[in-house]
Design an enzyme around this catalytic site. Structure first.
Site, short mmCIF file in Angstrom:
data_model
loop_
_atom_site.label_atom_id
_atom_site.label_comp_id
_atom_site.label_asym_id
_atom_site.label_seq_id
_atom_site.Cartn_x
_atom_site.Cartn_y
_atom_site.Cartn_z
N LYS A 32 0.81 -1.20 0.00
CA LYS A 32 0.00 0.00 0.00
C LYS A 32 0.86 1.26 0.00
O LYS A 32 0.65 2.17 -0.81
CB LYS A 32 -0.88 -0.04 1.25
CG LYS A 32 -1.78 1.13 1.41
CD LYS A 32 -2.40 1.12 2.79
CE LYS A 32 -1.32 1.26 3.83
NZ LYS A 32 -1.82 1.71 5.14
N THR A 33 1.84 1.29 0.90
CA THR A 33 2.70 2.46 0.99
C THR A 33 3.45 2.68 -0.31
O THR A 33 3.63 3.80 -0.77
CB THR A 33 3.71 2.28 2.14
OG1 THR A 33 3.00 1.87 3.30
CG2 THR A 33 4.43 3.57 2.42
N ASP A 224 -4.46 8.29 3.39
CA ASP A 224 -4.04 6.95 3.79
C ASP A 224 -4.92 6.48 4.95
O ASP A 224 -5.52 7.30 5.64
CB ASP A 224 -2.57 7.01 4.22
CG ASP A 224 -1.97 5.63 4.33
OD1 ASP A 224 -2.62 4.65 3.90
OD2 ASP A 224 -0.84 5.52 4.85
N GLU A 225 -4.99 5.20 5.18
CA GLU A 225 -5.76 4.63 6.31
C GLU A 225 -7.17 5.22 6.35
O GLU A 225 -7.65 5.64 7.40
CB GLU A 225 -5.05 4.90 7.65
CG GLU A 225 -3.59 4.52 7.69
CD GLU A 225 -3.35 3.03 7.90
OE1 GLU A 225 -4.32 2.25 7.81
OE2 GLU A 225 -2.19 2.66 8.15
N GLN A 255 -8.79 -3.65 8.57
CA GLN A 255 -7.86 -3.12 9.56
C GLN A 255 -8.39 -1.88 10.26
O GLN A 255 -7.62 -1.09 10.81
CB GLN A 255 -6.52 -2.81 8.89
CG GLN A 255 -5.81 -4.04 8.35
CD GLN A 255 -4.45 -3.72 7.81
OE1 GLN A 255 -3.56 -3.29 8.53
NE2 GLN A 255 -4.27 -3.92 6.51
N ARG A 612 1.16 -8.45 10.98
CA ARG A 612 2.43 -7.72 11.12
C ARG A 612 3.61 -8.64 10.86
O ARG A 612 4.73 -8.19 10.65
CB ARG A 612 2.60 -7.13 12.53
CG ARG A 612 1.60 -6.08 12.99
CD ARG A 612 1.39 -4.99 12.00
NE ARG A 612 0.24 -5.29 11.14
CZ ARG A 612 0.02 -4.72 9.98
NH1 ARG A 612 0.84 -3.82 9.52
NH2 ARG A 612 -1.05 -5.05 9.24
#
Length: 757
Positions: A32-33, A224-225, A255, A612
């Site tokens: 994503k980043t 983002d997010e 998430q 993670r």
DNA sequence: TGCCCGGGTGTTTTT
DNA sequence: CACCCGGGCA
């Protein structure tokens, strides 16, 4: 362009879609980043001026990281000019420029949670309300969620649903408190965290010229997010994007873990209502984790009903099964995890920084700290009390805040008598009353003793005058000296540095060092100014209010095991991840068990935790743990059972102390589900009760034995000798001499004294 | 006015 | 257990 070549198909499509509204649903670990950074780089390569790009992230750290990565592609100079940061920091910056339009002076202070709660506490007290009912935390959350939904104080008091709700909860005065709270914040020229977003909305709603300016400025917006944005944030974005509709939101509904603070998952689900012709991109290939980890995570999240259809998969290798550790106690859990870390380090030549221990609540960190310390494994704890929340740091920052904004009441109250300068509570109370009677700020009252005479003695009056003069003299340099020079000057002349320097206890020493560290930070901030820019103290204050510990990484912390909450771990990745405390009532949290919605958020939290991990994930739980000094029994979390068994490896660690435990398979899996909802708090209640009884005043047998001349011992003061007894039972007062601490007067009915022969 | 004691109370998660 | 707050005393 090289950076585009490394992308997979769906990533590539997203990166090359430069215009129009779009949403990227990005599974955990799906790059994503990377898509965000490449897309921004791509925009710039396609002649979009960095000044026209606004990128909103969830943490400062994420922003910093992304800026760095973009810089590596297109050069730091260009990257520097992108408007990138958290919602709070970006809009604080904009408000700093524009706030006069909505009636705030430019030097407004940002109240942190502590400040807000302290103000609420004063208000509750002034209103003579029951402080058990109106606890600061509860009131704060209520006000916060109102603001996040753009309900003003006035609207709050007029909303019949809210009124009914508050009545039902026996807190009918919440609206009045909210009103007063806003009034007081304004009088102090302060905004709290939620105000930064709320007032931005007001600004953009009521000032078309400002809105247009920023609509033209931010031609391209990325968020983002997105799953963790609240209504207030949603509306800011919507307003800013309305002109060009070049809006790219990135998120993962699986998430979403911040509903408790107003995040609204509907923002994702409703995106297509606002932008019917939006383009949807799904990133489903996971590059981070092994097959086992990805599949196990999928099996967890499939228990949730509300989610966007997607299939996260990976081409990575199978990997090891997820090891599940059962420990007898929380301390043993610590040992097992630390040993396992040690083991994996030896076997696989892993470094400390490859490991993370993730837990649900900060309080769980202790057993792991102890065990890691014993094995000499370096670790770093994130969260808990942050650097900026330490007393000495807040004290010094309060001097700075008060210098920049004299009306900052919370800062004023904090430092007016620290270090001691003889301005006590009584004097301050008088001034506070005068302030509210006259509708002026506390500072204004103190600064105009002629106008508002206070019934306090002359000594205090002149002390106040000196204090006011001192702060004013600091303020004279606000725009003459850079942030560091004035910060240093204030620190040494306000008396705080001297006060701490004279404290030679270990704590005092560390407080002094913390102050030095803060000053170093300000120095760095000042030195980082670009050519022909001077950074002033007020600039620093804007930054510092929104910083958190995670933004504070030091080089010496590089090779350490990470200990943090799962919330804090969002967006991070580690080769080896230990998810600990998987017990009912802890994870999922007891407070989440009431509704399905809350339970699903806990489950998403578990999903975040497990995703993670890159190479190996571990899960652990304890059969009993300490809570408030009592041992409570725990049952394994339902989440363990929700993972398909084929991904798990049940490992029972043998421990001398835990020999008689049932075989693992019987005690945790295949448990009778009907039993699961039972709580196991019987024991602590009993032991607590017993403890109380034995401490009953006068119940001590020892009391009769205590006579003048008797040798006694005290839990804290050690051994001592009774010198004198006076008063009659049950109010017998003893004068005891303790060689270690000196003479003490103790009431026998309270003091726990044991007679020693 | 300030310090010290003891009692009461509490744990989600954070910009 | 650990912190915070209020009461009581110096």
């Amino acid at each position: 362009m090289d950076y585009l070549k490394s992308l997979n198909n769906s990533q590539n499509e997203a990166v090359n879609n430069l215009e129009g509204p779009m949403m990227v649903i990005a599974g955990a670990g799906s790059g994503k980043t990377r898509v965000l950074t490449c897309r921004i780089a791509n925009l710039i390569q396609n002649n979009v001026d960095p000044f026209h790009i606004l990128a909103l992230t969830f943490t400062n750290k994420a922003a910093k990281e992304m800026k760095k990565r973009i810089g590596e592609i297109i050069g730091d100079q260009e990257a520097r000019n992108i408007w990138m940061g958290t919602f709070h920091s970006i809009f604080a910056r904009i408000l700093r420029k524009e706030c006069e339009k909505i009636g705030y002076p430019k030097n407004f202070t940002i109240y942190d949670t502590q400040d807000s709660k302290s103000l609420i506490k004063t208000i509750v007290k002034e209103f003579h309300l029951d402080d058990k009912l109106y606890k600061p935390g509860i009131v704060y959350n209520r006000i916060s969620s109102a603001k996040n939904n753009l309900i003003s104080a006035t609207a709050y008091t007029k909303n019949t649903d809210i009124i009914a709700d508050d009545r039902m909860n026996n807190r009918p005065k919440l609206g009045e408190i909210y009103m007063e709270y806003q009034k007081r914040c304004f009088k102090s020229h302060a905004m709290d965290f939620d105000d930064l977003l709320f007032k931005t909305n007001v600004l953009l709603k009521d000032h078309a010229d400002v809105l247009h300016r920023y609509q033209h400025k931010f031609k391209y917006i990325l968020v983002d997010e997105y799953q963790d944005t609240n209504y207030s944030q949603y509306l800011i974005v919507k307003r800013l994007a309305a002109l060009n509709e070049n809006l790219c939101v990135v998120g993962d509904d699986a998430q979403s873990i911040y509903a408790f603070r107003g995040a609204n998952i509907q923002n994702i689900l409703n995106f297509k209502k606002d932008y019917p012709d939006f383009k949807l991109f799904k990133l489903e290939q996971n590059y981070r984790s092994t097959k086992i980890i990805v599949d196990a995570a999928n099996s967890i999240i499939s228990n949730n009903t509300e989610q966007i259809e997607k299939k996260v998969w990976t081409a990575n290798s199978e990997g090891d099964k997820i090891k599940v550790f059962k420990a007898a106690t929380d301390n043993e859990e610590g040992k097992i995890v630390a040993n396992s870390i040690f083991d994996n380090q030896q076997r696989e030549h892993a470094k400390n920084l490859d490991f993370a221990i993730l837990y649900r609540t900060n309080a769980q960190s202790r057993s792991f700290e102890e065990s890691l310390r014993k094995l000499n494994i370096a670790y770093k704890i994130y969260g808990g009390l942050s650097f900026y929340q330490r007393k000495e740091i807040k004290d010094l920052l309060s001097y700075y805040r008060l210098t920049a904004n004299h009306n900052d009441e919370e800062a004023l109250k904090r430092v007016i008598n620290y270090p001691k300068r003889g301005i006590g509570k009584t004097s301050l109370d008088h001034a506070m009353v005068a302030a509210s009677e006259n509708g002026k700020s506390l500072w204004h009252i103190l600064d105009n003793p002629g106008k508002y005479p206070l019934a306090i003695n002359n000594g205090a009056k002149s002390k106040i005058k000196d204090f006011i003069a001192m702060i004013k003299s600091f303020a004279a340099n606000l725009e003459k000296l850079n942030a560091y020079d004035i910060a240093h000057q204030i620190a040494s002349s306000c008396g705080l540095l001297k006060e701490l320097y004279n404290d030679k206890s270990p704590e005092g020493l560390s407080r002094y060092e913390n102050i030095q560290e803060l000053l170093n930070g300000i120095k760095e901030f000042s030195d980082n100014a670009s050519d022909n820019e001077v950074r002033f103290l007020s600039d620093f204050l804007l930054d510092v209010a929104l910083l958190t510990d995670a933004d504070n990484d030091k080089p010496e912390d590089q090779d350490k095991v990470t200990l943090m909450t799962i919330h804090a771990a969002k967006g991070l990745e580690f080769p080896y991840v230990y998810i600990v405390g998987l017990e009912e009532n802890l994870f999922p949290s007891q407070l989440s068990l009431n509704t399905r919605v809350e339970l699903e958020e806990e489950r998403r939290l578990f999903y975040v935790a497990i995703t993670r991990a890159e190479k190996k994930a571990f899960i652990s739980f304890a059969s009993s743990r300490y809570k408030w000094g009592n041992v409570i029994q725990c049952e394994p979390s339902r989440f363990i059972e929700e993972i398909d068994e084929k991904y798990l490896e049940l490992s029972e660690q043998k421990s001398k102390a835990a020999g008689q435990d049932l075989p693992f398979a019987n005690s945790s899996r295949f448990l009778d589900k009907s039993k699961k909802t039972q709580t196991t708090v019987q024991k602590p209640i009993i032991s607590n009760h017993l403890k109380k009884v034995s401490n009953q005043p006068g119940a001590s047998v020892n009391m009769e034995k205590i006579a003048e001349g008797a040798n006694v011992s005290h839990a804290r003061f050690g051994k001592g000798k009774v010198i004198k007894l006076e008063g009659s039972p049950p109010n017998v007062k003893a004068t005891v001499f303790f060689p270690n601490v000196g003479q003490k007067q103790l009431l026998l009915k309270f003091a726990k004294l044991d007679v020693i022969d």
